[in-house]
Design an enzyme around this catalytic site. Structure first.
Site, PDB file in Angstrom:
ATOM      1  N   SER A  67      27.719 -15.408  25.783  1.00  0.00           N
ATOM      2  CA  SER A  67      28.578 -14.612  24.905  1.00  0.00           C
ATOM      3  C   SER A  67      30.022 -15.095  24.839  1.00  0.00           C
ATOM      4  CB  SER A  67      28.546 -13.130  25.298  1.00  0.00           C
ATOM      5  OG  SER A  67      29.223 -12.927  26.511  1.00  0.00           O
ATOM      6  N   LYS A 107      34.564 -10.660  29.194  1.00  0.00           N
ATOM      7  CA  LYS A 107      34.947 -10.519  27.782  1.00  0.00           C
ATOM      8  C   LYS A 107      36.448 -10.708  27.633  1.00  0.00           C
ATOM      9  CE  LYS A 107      30.888  -9.188  26.360  1.00  0.00           C
ATOM     10  NZ  LYS A 107      30.052 -10.123  25.679  1.00  0.00           N
TER      11      LYS A 107
END
Length: 150
Positions: A67, A107
């Site tokens: 990701s 993230k």
């Protein structure tokens, strides 16, 4: 999604290990001033000193997933080791380790000009809004360690 696979706490007082500075200099041309690196001949590099200014709050994680891989090939890859400092307050644009709904993820925190959310570098993953989520920012990624040759 990029997850954390292993957490490796670093020693509070890690042993000092040093790497020698390069004793040879490569120059692309003959013009100009001498390289400032010549002042460092024979000195040694201590990676603890260079990468871990706060050893008591720094941890190493191993990343897993895709990701945080950018379409241009940059980003964080599975197997990358991340140095994470828990003493840094996370700010807009920081790459963070976050605990969201019981899962540790990596993230980018975005909170300027928009509701706070955790964003992936990979466009195939949607942002995670933090407004209604159970979350904790565990620490801020300060360095990525990647072995270039296996």
């Amino acid at each position: 999604m990029l997850h954390v696979t292993r957490i490796q706490p670093l020693a509070i007082d890690p042993p000092r290990r040093s790497i020698p500075w390069a004793l040879y200099h490569a120059r692309g041309g003959i013009t100009g001033f001498p390289s400032p690196a010549q002042d460092y001949d024979g000195r040694r590099i201590d990676l603890n000193e260079q990468l871990i200014p706060r050893p008591t709050s720094t941890f190493m994680f191993t990343a897993d997933g895709d990701s945080m891989q950018c379409p241009d090939g940059s980003g964080i890859y599975a197997g990358d080791r991340l140095l994470v400092d828990r003493s840094i307050d996370a700010d807009h644009g920081d790459i963070v380790i976050a605990l969201v709904d019981g899962e540790m993820i990596i993230k980018e925190l975005r909170c300027r000009g928009c509701p706070p959310a955790l964003h992936s570098a990979n466009p195939h993953y949607t942002p995670i809004p933090l407004r209604d989520a159970q979350y904790q920012i565990w620490g801020v990624v300060t360095d990525i360690l990647r072995r270039m040759r296996r």
